[in-house]
Design a protein around this motif. Structure first.
Motif, PDB file in Angstrom:
ATOM      1  N   GLY A 233       0.788  -1.353   0.059  1.00  0.00           N
ATOM      2  CA  GLY A 233       0.201  -0.031   0.091  1.00  0.00           C
ATOM      3  C   GLY A 233       0.879   1.184   0.144  1.00  0.00           C
ATOM      4  N   LYS A 234       2.259   1.308  -0.208  1.00  0.00           N
ATOM      5  CA  LYS A 234       2.898   2.181  -0.278  1.00  0.00           C
ATOM      6  C   LYS A 234       3.716   2.491  -1.407  1.00  0.00           C
ATOM      7  N   LEU A 235       3.891   3.931  -1.623  1.00  0.00           N
ATOM      8  CA  LEU A 235       4.578   4.270  -3.013  1.00  0.00           C
ATOM      9  C   LEU A 235       5.838   3.756  -2.965  1.00  0.00           C
ATOM     10  N   ALA A 236       6.414   3.300  -4.191  1.00  0.00           N
ATOM     11  CA  ALA A 236       7.822   3.077  -4.400  1.00  0.00           C
ATOM     12  C   ALA A 236       8.638   4.186  -4.845  1.00  0.00           C
ATOM     13  N   ALA A 237       9.850   3.792  -4.887  1.00  0.00           N
ATOM     14  CA  ALA A 237      10.923   4.819  -5.453  1.00  0.00           C
ATOM     15  C   ALA A 237      10.511   5.151  -6.796  1.00  0.00           C
ATOM     16  N   LEU A 238      10.894   6.472  -7.391  1.00  0.00           N
ATOM     17  CA  LEU A 238      10.418   6.619  -8.518  1.00  0.00           C
ATOM     18  C   LEU A 238      11.368   6.157  -9.563  1.00  0.00           C
ATOM     19  N   SER A 239      11.110   5.833 -10.876  1.00  0.00           N
ATOM     20  CA  SER A 239      11.921   5.377 -11.758  1.00  0.00           C
ATOM     21  C   SER A 239      12.896   6.465 -12.093  1.00  0.00           C
ATOM     22  N   ASP A 240      14.207   6.221 -12.392  1.00  0.00           N
ATOM     23  CA  ASP A 240      15.149   7.091 -12.972  1.00  0.00           C
ATOM     24  C   ASP A 240      15.092   7.223 -14.248  1.00  0.00           C
ATOM     25  N   GLY A 241      14.053   6.648 -15.041  1.00  0.00           N
ATOM     26  CA  GLY A 241      13.756   7.009 -16.365  1.00  0.00           C
ATOM     27  C   GLY A 241      14.706   5.918 -17.428  1.00  0.00           C
ATOM     28  N   THR A 242      15.590   5.275 -16.710  1.00  0.00           N
ATOM     29  CA  THR A 242      16.468   4.237 -17.785  1.00  0.00           C
ATOM     30  C   THR A 242      15.872   3.239 -18.378  1.00  0.00           C
ATOM     31  N   SER A 243      14.765   2.768 -17.972  1.00  0.00           N
ATOM     32  CA  SER A 243      13.677   1.812 -18.276  1.00  0.00           C
ATOM     33  C   SER A 243      12.242   1.899 -17.921  1.00  0.00           C
ATOM     34  N   ALA A 288      19.548  13.180 -11.423  1.00  0.00           N
ATOM     35  CA  ALA A 288      20.985  12.875 -10.735  1.00  0.00           C
ATOM     36  C   ALA A 288      21.602  11.464 -10.977  1.00  0.00           C
ATOM     37  N   GLY A 289      22.873  11.479 -11.425  1.00  0.00           N
ATOM     38  CA  GLY A 289      23.470  10.100 -11.717  1.00  0.00           C
ATOM     39  C   GLY A 289      23.343   9.587 -12.900  1.00  0.00           C
ATOM     40  N   LEU A 290      22.389  10.040 -13.539  1.00  0.00           N
ATOM     41  CA  LEU A 290      22.431   9.383 -15.116  1.00  0.00           C
ATOM     42  C   LEU A 290      23.102   9.966 -16.000  1.00  0.00           C
ATOM     43  N   ASP A 291      23.820   9.112 -16.642  1.00  0.00           N
ATOM     44  CA  ASP A 291      25.142   9.537 -17.524  1.00  0.00           C
ATOM     45  C   ASP A 291      24.437   9.884 -18.766  1.00  0.00           C
ATOM     46  N   ASN A 292      25.201  10.828 -19.674  1.00  0.00           N
ATOM     47  CA  ASN A 292      24.850  11.350 -20.973  1.00  0.00           C
ATOM     48  C   ASN A 292      24.270  10.181 -21.986  1.00  0.00           C
ATOM     49  N   ASP A 293      25.038   9.053 -21.950  1.00  0.00           N
ATOM     50  CA  ASP A 293      24.764   8.235 -23.037  1.00  0.00           C
ATOM     51  C   ASP A 293      23.215   7.572 -22.780  1.00  0.00           C
ATOM     52  N   LYS A 294      22.952   7.378 -21.583  1.00  0.00           N
ATOM     53  CA  LYS A 294      21.618   6.711 -21.371  1.00  0.00           C
ATOM     54  C   LYS A 294      20.404   7.760 -21.294  1.00  0.00           C
ATOM     55  N   MET A 295      20.802   9.163 -21.324  1.00  0.00           N
ATOM     56  CA  MET A 295      19.988  10.061 -21.436  1.00  0.00           C
ATOM     57  C   MET A 295      19.702  10.185 -23.089  1.00  0.00           C
ATOM     58  N   ALA A 296      20.738   9.943 -23.556  1.00  0.00           N
ATOM     59  CA  ALA A 296      20.681   9.923 -25.290  1.00  0.00           C
ATOM     60  C   ALA A 296      19.826   8.849 -26.008  1.00  0.00           C
ATOM     61  N   GLU A 297      20.075   7.808 -25.190  1.00  0.00           N
ATOM     62  CA  GLU A 297      19.762   6.423 -25.505  1.00  0.00           C
ATOM     63  C   GLU A 297      18.046   6.542 -25.266  1.00  0.00           C
ATOM     64  N   ARG A 298      17.727   7.057 -24.193  1.00  0.00           N
ATOM     65  CA  ARG A 298      16.111   7.042 -23.871  1.00  0.00           C
ATOM     66  C   ARG A 298      15.564   8.101 -24.275  1.00  0.00           C
ATOM     67  N   GLY A 299      16.166   9.409 -24.418  1.00  0.00           N
ATOM     68  CA  GLY A 299      15.424  10.533 -25.200  1.00  0.00           C
ATOM     69  C   GLY A 299      14.110  10.763 -24.322  1.00  0.00           C
ATOM     70  N   VAL A 300      12.816  11.153 -25.003  1.00  0.00           N
ATOM     71  CA  VAL A 300      11.870  11.432 -24.479  1.00  0.00           C
ATOM     72  C   VAL A 300      11.300  10.135 -23.473  1.00  0.00           C
ATOM     73  N   LYS A 301      11.742   8.881 -23.820  1.00  0.00           N
ATOM     74  CA  LYS A 301      11.193   7.859 -22.929  1.00  0.00           C
ATOM     75  C   LYS A 301      11.718   7.654 -21.612  1.00  0.00           C
ATOM     76  N   LEU A 302      12.537   8.727 -21.317  1.00  0.00           N
ATOM     77  CA  LEU A 302      12.729   8.882 -19.789  1.00  0.00           C
ATOM     78  C   LEU A 302      11.746   9.045 -19.067  1.00  0.00           C
ATOM     79  N   PHE A 303      10.562   9.575 -19.705  1.00  0.00           N
ATOM     80  CA  PHE A 303       9.304   9.792 -19.014  1.00  0.00           C
ATOM     81  C   PHE A 303       8.220   9.002 -19.270  1.00  0.00           C
ATOM     82  N   SER A 304       8.637   7.840 -19.585  1.00  0.00           N
ATOM     83  CA  SER A 304       7.578   6.759 -19.745  1.00  0.00           C
ATOM     84  C   SER A 304       6.969   6.429 -18.409  1.00  0.00           C
ATOM     85  N   GLY A 305       5.589   6.232 -18.508  1.00  0.00           N
ATOM     86  CA  GLY A 305       4.787   5.857 -17.443  1.00  0.00           C
ATOM     87  C   GLY A 305       4.473   6.945 -16.399  1.00  0.00           C
ATOM     88  N   TYR A 306       5.095   8.087 -16.911  1.00  0.00           N
ATOM     89  CA  TYR A 306       4.524   9.519 -16.242  1.00  0.00           C
ATOM     90  C   TYR A 306       3.320   9.783 -16.419  1.00  0.00           C
TER      91      TYR A 306
END
Length: 556
Positions: A233-243, A288-306
């Motif tokens: 019944g509790k909220l979990a940690a946020l996704s960091d957008g990597t997947s 925070a802590g997300l590297d540029n390669d992963k940001m470029a790979e994910r693009g707008v999909k960093l916000f999937s599930g938002y």
């Protein structure tokens, strides 16, 4: 793909009873030779050739057996490789679209709003200012900033509460009061470990004036719960957008939801900058802590599930009625979502959608009217504006009360060109497996020639513009298989209908998609002129300097 003939060892040809399998990866032709019959299979035909029988020789020597076994093993490896390649294409990570990351702001020039209730600390709303003086008639506020004197024209909102904390914002909005934000930056609190019903979402029934404040709602629209067998019944940690994974059940609250007022009057939502993710990789930032390669790979999909930064939603008794003016909405799934409402949107920027920037539900007896004037939309995985329609309850009797209307006035700049060879279309939130299959199909279909009338060329590349999409999907037993929603004023902004651009039946629907997609039309730039936004155009400081003025004053 390279020709694979060199992968099969040379061997002495022998007229013996054996089986030889040759896979040609470039023609997708498979030839099977067995004894005196040769069967040639291609994607669309099968030929059987009868060959003259020759006398079989004595059994092969050991050396020849080894050669044929080796050849068979090699061919098997080739076929396995092709299978793996196909699985990666269909089920591997989907294509993405780059983030628009240049910082935005709500530029109010010399305007400032103040409520009549609650205290004001000018230093919070103007953190770089000092020596504040409010005139005796409360018409102007002067202060010093960067060594210069600044004067703001003050508008006092009668009955509005001045709020400078996130908790006060939530409390007063949910109490149905008018509010004026008096802090340049507000941020939703951490929610991990809290109960689902403790999430501080806001139901807006009265006017909100933001004074250009940035409200970071990442904790709300990125909220999620754990898998059912582990959920306490509790909220979990946020996704960091990597997947994005369905093993974590994203709630994706809407941060602000505008609903009908009791008196049916229009709700004003003005000068607010809502971000679903501050895109900062610095300590404490949402990335925070997300590297540029992963940001470029994910693009707008960093916000999937938002969820949505803003949801405008009517009910069974009335439509929501809202004026959304001079706001920035960014970084979400459906960044702005509209259902059963009357919405005037003016002078706003909406960008970075892992789904659709402005999503408009088409449902039975829930028609919306959206009047857009002088707006900018950028970087949406699907269409910038999407009328989606899956409702099986829309019939001939209620269709007029179900179709939406979009009216465009002034300018509507949409930065949503897509390279034909780097195309993503369906968000991961639909279902990761389905999305990867659909995006692979789109990536294969769009480069085909029957879409060329809808493309522009630049720098040797071809681009297609997804500005506004109207679509009808669902089950085969739907009474109506079209979406009758209307779009008016596209000619004013240089967009045209795909049905009028060499596409007799509108946007070509891939055959495999036609099983669930019955109607689609796409408005965009379909001429060499390309309108006011070119395929490789994006925001820049120079572009924004002029754009902010146009958002406030209109474009000549």
């Amino acid at each position: 793909m390279e020709d694979n003939k060199d992968l099969i060892p040379d061997a002495e040809v022998d007229n013996t009873k054996s089986q030889e399998v040759v896979a040609n990866a470039t023609t997708e032709e498979v030839s099977v030779k067995e004894n005196d019959v040769e069967v040639v299979k291609t994607a669309d035909k099968e030929e059987v050739k009868v060959k003259k029988t020759k006398k079989a020789k004595e059994p092969m020597q050991k050396k020849k057996k080894i050669i044929i076994i080796t050849a068979a093993a090699t061919v098997g490896a080739v076929i396995l490789g092709l299978f793996i390649w196909l699985m990666v294409i269909l089920f591997g990570p989907g294509r993405t679209q780059d983030l628009s990351s240049i910082p935005l702001k709500v530029d109010m020039a010399n305007k400032y709003y103040m409520g009549t209730e609650g205290q004001v600390d000018y230093k919070k709303i103007f953190p770089d200012g000092d020596s504040f003086v409010l005139s005796s008639d409360k018409k102007t506020l002067t202060f010093k900033m960067a060594g210069k004197e600044v004067t703001k024209e003050v508008t006092t909102i009668d009955g509005a509460v001045n709020v400078s904390t996130f908790d006060a914002l939530v409390e007063n909005i949910n109490a149905g009061k008018k509010v004026v934000i008096q802090n340049a930056s507000l941020k939703a609190p951490k929610l991990e470990g809290k109960a689902e019903d403790e999430a501080p979402t806001m139901t807006v029934k009265n006017d909100v004036y933001g004074n250009g404040a940035v409200v970071n709602v990442n904790e709300l629209i990125g909220a999620r719960v754990k898998t059912p067998d582990k959920n306490d019944g509790k909220l979990a940690a946020l996704s960091d957008g990597t997947s994005y994974s369905k093993t974590k059940y994203f709630i994706g609250f809407s941060a602000f939801t505008i609903v009908p007022r009791e008196d049916n009057a229009q709700v004003i939502f003005q000068d607010v900058h809502i971000t679903g993710n501050d895109m900062s990789t610095e300590e404490g930032g949402n990335l925070a802590g997300l590297d540029n390669d992963k940001m470029a790979e994910r693009g707008v999909k960093l916000f999937s599930g938002y969820g949505s930064t803003l949801y405008v939603c009517g009910n069974e008794d009335a439509k929501a009625n809202a004026l959304v003016k001079h706001c920035v909405f960014e970084n979400g799934g459906k960044v702005v979502h509209i259902s059963n409402s009357e919405v005037d949107m003016q002078g706003c920027i909406v960008r970075n959608a892992a789904d659709t920037a402005v999503s408009i539900e088409t449902a039975a007896n829930k028609a919306s009217t959206i009047n857009m004037k002088d707006n900018v939309i950028a970087n949406s995985l699907t269409g910038a504006i999407l009328f989606y329609c899956m409702d099986t309850e829309i019939t001939k009797d209620n269709e007029d009360a179900s179709w939406n209307t979009l009216n465009i006035d002034g300018f509507l700049d949409i930065y949503n060109w897509k390279n034909e060879n780097n195309l993503s279309f369906l968000p991961e939130t639909e279902d990761p497996l389905l999305a990867n299959i659909a995006n692979a199909i789109a990536g294969d279909e769009i480069p085909k020639a029957n879409y060329d009338a809808l493309k522009a060329k630049e720098g040797g590349e071809k681009y297609i513009h997804f500005a506004i999409i109207k679509i009808r999907t669902g089950s085969k037993d739907m009474p109506i298989k079209y979406n009758g929603s209307k779009v008016n004023g596209c000619d004013k902004v240089g967009y045209s209908d795909s049905k009028a651009n060499g596409q007799a039946s509108g946007f070509p629907i891939p055959p495999i998609a036609s099983k669930i997609m019955y109607d689609i039309d796409v408005w965009g730039y379909y001429s060499n002129d390309k309108g006011s936004v070119g395929p490789t155009d994006g925001f820049s400081e120079k572009v924004l300097e002029k754009l902010y003025e146009e958002l406030r004053e209109g474009r000549n």
